[in-house]
Design a protein around this motif. Sequence first.
Motif, PDB file in Angstrom:
ATOM      1  N   ALA A 147       0.797  -1.135  -0.093  1.00 30.49           N
ATOM      2  CA  ALA A 147      -0.044   0.019  -0.110  1.00 30.49           C
ATOM      3  C   ALA A 147       0.689   1.386   0.132  1.00 30.49           C
ATOM      4  CB  ALA A 147      -1.015   0.035   1.315  1.00 30.49           C
ATOM      5  N   PHE A 148       2.030   1.450   0.920  1.00 32.59           N
ATOM      6  CA  PHE A 148       2.773   2.432   0.836  1.00 32.59           C
ATOM      7  C   PHE A 148       3.378   2.937  -0.470  1.00 32.59           C
ATOM      8  CE2 PHE A 148       6.529   4.074   3.797  1.00 32.59           C
ATOM      9  CZ  PHE A 148       6.372   5.414   3.225  1.00 32.59           C
ATOM     10  N   GLY A 149       3.760   1.728  -1.339  1.00 35.87           N
ATOM     11  CA  GLY A 149       4.306   1.933  -2.466  1.00 35.87           C
ATOM     12  C   GLY A 149       3.155   2.283  -3.476  1.00 35.87           C
ATOM     13  N   LEU A 150       2.148   1.695  -3.353  1.00 33.45           N
ATOM     14  CA  LEU A 150       1.119   2.281  -4.312  1.00 33.45           C
ATOM     15  C   LEU A 150       0.531   3.707  -4.163  1.00 33.45           C
ATOM     16  CD1 LEU A 150      -1.346  -0.816  -3.968  1.00 33.45           C
ATOM     17  CD2 LEU A 150      -0.438  -0.108  -6.108  1.00 33.45           C
ATOM     18  N   ILE A 151       0.798   4.361  -2.958  1.00 37.70           N
ATOM     19  CA  ILE A 151       0.544   5.492  -2.607  1.00 37.70           C
ATOM     20  C   ILE A 151       1.553   6.228  -3.354  1.00 37.70           C
ATOM     21  CG2 ILE A 151       0.351   7.476  -0.861  1.00 37.70           C
ATOM     22  CD1 ILE A 151      -0.780   4.986   0.964  1.00 37.70           C
ATOM     23  N   THR A 152       3.030   6.199  -3.092  1.00 40.85           N
ATOM     24  CA  THR A 152       4.021   6.932  -3.764  1.00 40.85           C
ATOM     25  C   THR A 152       4.028   6.887  -4.980  1.00 40.85           C
ATOM     26  OG1 THR A 152       5.533   5.133  -3.306  1.00 40.85           O
ATOM     27  CG2 THR A 152       5.587   6.957  -1.515  1.00 40.85           C
ATOM     28  N   GLY A 153       3.440   5.553  -5.682  1.00 41.64           N
ATOM     29  CA  GLY A 153       3.571   5.251  -7.048  1.00 41.64           C
ATOM     30  C   GLY A 153       2.473   6.286  -7.749  1.00 41.64           C
ATOM     31  N   THR A 154       1.376   6.313  -7.155  1.00 37.14           N
ATOM     32  CA  THR A 154       0.293   7.121  -7.495  1.00 37.14           C
ATOM     33  C   THR A 154       0.582   8.477  -7.676  1.00 37.14           C
ATOM     34  OG1 THR A 154      -1.211   5.542  -6.535  1.00 37.14           O
ATOM     35  CG2 THR A 154      -2.230   7.903  -7.126  1.00 37.14           C
ATOM     36  N   ILE A 155       1.418   9.080  -6.386  1.00 36.51           N
ATOM     37  CA  ILE A 155       1.657  10.679  -6.486  1.00 36.51           C
ATOM     38  C   ILE A 155       2.673  10.512  -7.699  1.00 36.51           C
ATOM     39  CG2 ILE A 155       3.232  12.326  -5.179  1.00 36.51           C
ATOM     40  CD1 ILE A 155       1.880  10.610  -2.650  1.00 36.51           C
ATOM     41  N   ALA A 156       3.610   9.775  -7.823  1.00 31.94           N
ATOM     42  CA  ALA A 156       4.651   9.812  -9.016  1.00 31.94           C
ATOM     43  C   ALA A 156       3.786   9.834 -10.296  1.00 31.94           C
ATOM     44  CB  ALA A 156       5.511   8.768  -8.988  1.00 31.94           C
ATOM     45  N   HIS A 157       2.722   9.164 -10.688  1.00 33.22           N
ATOM     46  CA  HIS A 157       2.207   9.099 -11.749  1.00 33.22           C
ATOM     47  C   HIS A 157       1.467  10.591 -12.127  1.00 33.22           C
ATOM     48  CE1 HIS A 157      -0.953   7.887 -14.720  1.00 33.22           C
ATOM     49  NE2 HIS A 157      -1.915   8.757 -13.818  1.00 33.22           N
ATOM     50  N   PHE A 158       0.834  11.042 -10.961  1.00 35.47           N
ATOM     51  CA  PHE A 158       0.259  12.482 -11.254  1.00 35.47           C
ATOM     52  C   PHE A 158       1.335  13.703 -11.381  1.00 35.47           C
ATOM     53  CE2 PHE A 158      -3.515   9.916  -9.944  1.00 35.47           C
ATOM     54  CZ  PHE A 158      -4.374  10.664 -10.763  1.00 35.47           C
ATOM     55  N   ASP A 159       2.543  12.987 -11.175  1.00 36.14           N
ATOM     56  CA  ASP A 159       3.840  13.960 -11.393  1.00 36.14           C
ATOM     57  C   ASP A 159       3.910  15.026 -10.001  1.00 36.14           C
ATOM     58  OD1 ASP A 159       6.142  14.589 -12.521  1.00 36.14           O
ATOM     59  OD2 ASP A 159       5.376  15.788 -13.986  1.00 36.14           O
ATOM     60  N   GLU A 160       3.419  14.769  -8.850  1.00 39.60           N
ATOM     61  CA  GLU A 160       3.113  15.554  -7.765  1.00 39.60           C
ATOM     62  C   GLU A 160       4.517  15.636  -6.826  1.00 39.60           C
ATOM     63  OE1 GLU A 160      -0.951  16.943  -7.181  1.00 39.60           O
ATOM     64  OE2 GLU A 160      -1.181  14.850  -7.759  1.00 39.60           O
ATOM     65  N   ASP A 161       4.537  16.556  -6.011  1.00 40.44           N
ATOM     66  CA  ASP A 161       5.541  16.676  -5.055  1.00 40.44           C
ATOM     67  C   ASP A 161       4.813  16.580  -3.773  1.00 40.44           C
ATOM     68  OD1 ASP A 161       8.001  17.191  -3.902  1.00 40.44           O
ATOM     69  OD2 ASP A 161       7.591  19.323  -3.639  1.00 40.44           O
ATOM     70  N   PHE A 162       4.754  15.337  -3.216  1.00 38.47           N
ATOM     71  CA  PHE A 162       4.390  15.142  -1.733  1.00 38.47           C
ATOM     72  C   PHE A 162       5.316  14.152  -1.177  1.00 38.47           C
ATOM     73  CE2 PHE A 162       0.208  16.117  -3.807  1.00 38.47           C
ATOM     74  CZ  PHE A 162      -0.281  17.172  -3.057  1.00 38.47           C
ATOM     75  N   GLU A 163       5.583  14.470   0.044  1.00 36.66           N
ATOM     76  CA  GLU A 163       6.248  13.198   0.973  1.00 36.66           C
ATOM     77  C   GLU A 163       5.211  12.580   1.647  1.00 36.66           C
ATOM     78  OE1 GLU A 163       8.637  15.940   3.166  1.00 36.66           O
ATOM     79  OE2 GLU A 163       9.890  16.443   1.671  1.00 36.66           O
ATOM     80  N   VAL A 164       5.528  11.274   1.771  1.00 34.88           N
ATOM     81  CA  VAL A 164       4.548  10.297   2.159  1.00 34.88           C
ATOM     82  C   VAL A 164       5.399   9.534   3.546  1.00 34.88           C
ATOM     83  CG1 VAL A 164       3.311   8.141   2.116  1.00 34.88           C
ATOM     84  CG2 VAL A 164       3.557   9.693   0.169  1.00 34.88           C
ATOM     85  N   GLU A 165       4.973   9.679   4.744  1.00 32.51           N
ATOM     86  CA  GLU A 165       5.436   9.344   5.959  1.00 32.51           C
ATOM     87  C   GLU A 165       4.572   8.215   6.657  1.00 32.51           C
ATOM     88  OE1 GLU A 165       6.993  10.721  10.388  1.00 32.51           O
ATOM     89  OE2 GLU A 165       6.559  12.372   8.783  1.00 32.51           O
ATOM     90  N   ARG A 166       5.110   6.980   6.755  1.00 34.33           N
ATOM     91  CA  ARG A 166       4.120   6.159   7.691  1.00 34.33           C
ATOM     92  C   ARG A 166       4.174   6.307   9.003  1.00 34.33           C
ATOM     93  NH1 ARG A 166       4.946  -0.307   6.259  1.00 34.33           N
ATOM     94  NH2 ARG A 166       3.492  -0.764   7.986  1.00 34.33           N
ATOM     95  N   ASP A 167       3.255   6.199   9.939  1.00 34.16           N
ATOM     96  CA  ASP A 167       3.165   6.567  11.169  1.00 34.16           C
ATOM     97  C   ASP A 167       3.680   5.160  11.699  1.00 34.16           C
ATOM     98  OD1 ASP A 167       2.320   6.531  13.683  1.00 34.16           O
ATOM     99  OD2 ASP A 167       0.263   7.281  13.238  1.00 34.16           O
ATOM    100  N   ALA A 168       4.768   5.194  12.504  1.00 31.38           N
ATOM    101  CA  ALA A 168       5.399   4.312  13.141  1.00 31.38           C
ATOM    102  C   ALA A 168       4.867   3.795  14.433  1.00 31.38           C
ATOM    103  CB  ALA A 168       6.860   4.764  13.509  1.00 31.38           C
ATOM    104  N   SER A 169       3.998   4.672  14.835  1.00 28.31           N
ATOM    105  CA  SER A 169       3.455   4.005  16.012  1.00 28.31           C
ATOM    106  C   SER A 169       2.221   2.770  16.071  1.00 28.31           C
ATOM    107  CB  SER A 169       2.720   5.145  16.503  1.00 28.31           C
ATOM    108  OG  SER A 169       1.292   5.377  16.088  1.00 28.31           O
ATOM    109  N   ILE A 170       2.018   2.323  14.643  1.00 31.69           N
ATOM    110  CA  ILE A 170       1.222   1.350  14.284  1.00 31.69           C
ATOM    111  C   ILE A 170       2.195   0.438  13.911  1.00 31.69           C
ATOM    112  CG2 ILE A 170      -0.710   0.542  12.891  1.00 31.69           C
ATOM    113  CD1 ILE A 170      -1.645   3.663  12.596  1.00 31.69           C
ATOM    114  N   ALA A 171       1.972  -0.927  14.627  1.00 31.68           N
ATOM    115  CA  ALA A 171       2.812  -1.940  14.314  1.00 31.68           C
ATOM    116  C   ALA A 171       2.268  -3.011  13.410  1.00 31.68           C
ATOM    117  CB  ALA A 171       3.417  -2.765  15.623  1.00 31.68           C
ATOM    118  N   GLY A 172       2.781  -3.607  12.908  1.00 32.91           N
ATOM    119  CA  GLY A 172       2.235  -4.852  12.091  1.00 32.91           C
ATOM    120  C   GLY A 172       2.110  -4.376  10.647  1.00 32.91           C
TER     121      GLY A 172
END
Length: 189
Positions: A147-172
């Motif tokens: 899912a993380f990769g799909l999100i960054t890949g979608t942003i790249a597809h739209f050629d946009e500049d966003f940073e994606v950070e995963r919330d480290a407090s959620i394990a698993g």
Amino acid sequence: MRGLEMKGVIFVELIGWVEETFSPAIADAMITRADIASGGGYSSVGNYSHHEALALLVTLADLVERPVADLAQSYGCWLAARFAVLYPEMFEGYADAHSFLRDIDGHIHREVQKLYPGALTPRVLATTDGPNMTLAYSSHRPLADVAFGLITGTIAHFDEDFEVERDASIAGSHEARFVIRPGSLTTGG
Ligand code: HEM
């Protein structure tokens, strides 16, 4: 078994990604070494246990000496670009990544379920807070890295500049939260 099965397209693309990113020989070695019931002859209209996808990734990690999470994320990123080629109609009418990502549950994955009856897509819920968007992933499948990769890949597809950070407090890997913020090019920072 229902609940475990995942649509063949995800497997066909996984093999395609390994062939392209590593080599056809690595893809063959991965299929041969992973202990998978199907033997690796995937059809995009078939259904296969999602455990096979995990077994393939674990075997690949061993072969190329990279962490499984890294590989799952890279695959997701590549898959987003492939979705744009395979399902261009699903991207129609979306001018930016935010509006597309906001609609995964309400529209995109519903279209997927029409296309592939019986598909069990994950929940991907979006909330916005000013310029930031949070996507909450949950699934009976442990595919948060994809899912993380799909999100960054979608942003790249739209050629946009966003940073994606995963919330480290959620394990698993069954649940994750991703915060999408304007990138440094946009904010000038
Ligand atoms: C046009 C875009 C998209 C298409 C065509 C699509 C299609 C699919 C399909 C066919 C499946 C397999 C479902 C099953 O076998 O039951 C799936 C699962 C999945 N989708 Fe999407 N998807 C899209 C966008 C996204 C995006 C942007 C995300 C980002 C969060 C996402 C996250 C996932 C994940 C992580 C899975 C794996 C199954 C799980 O975790 O439960 N998808 N999607």
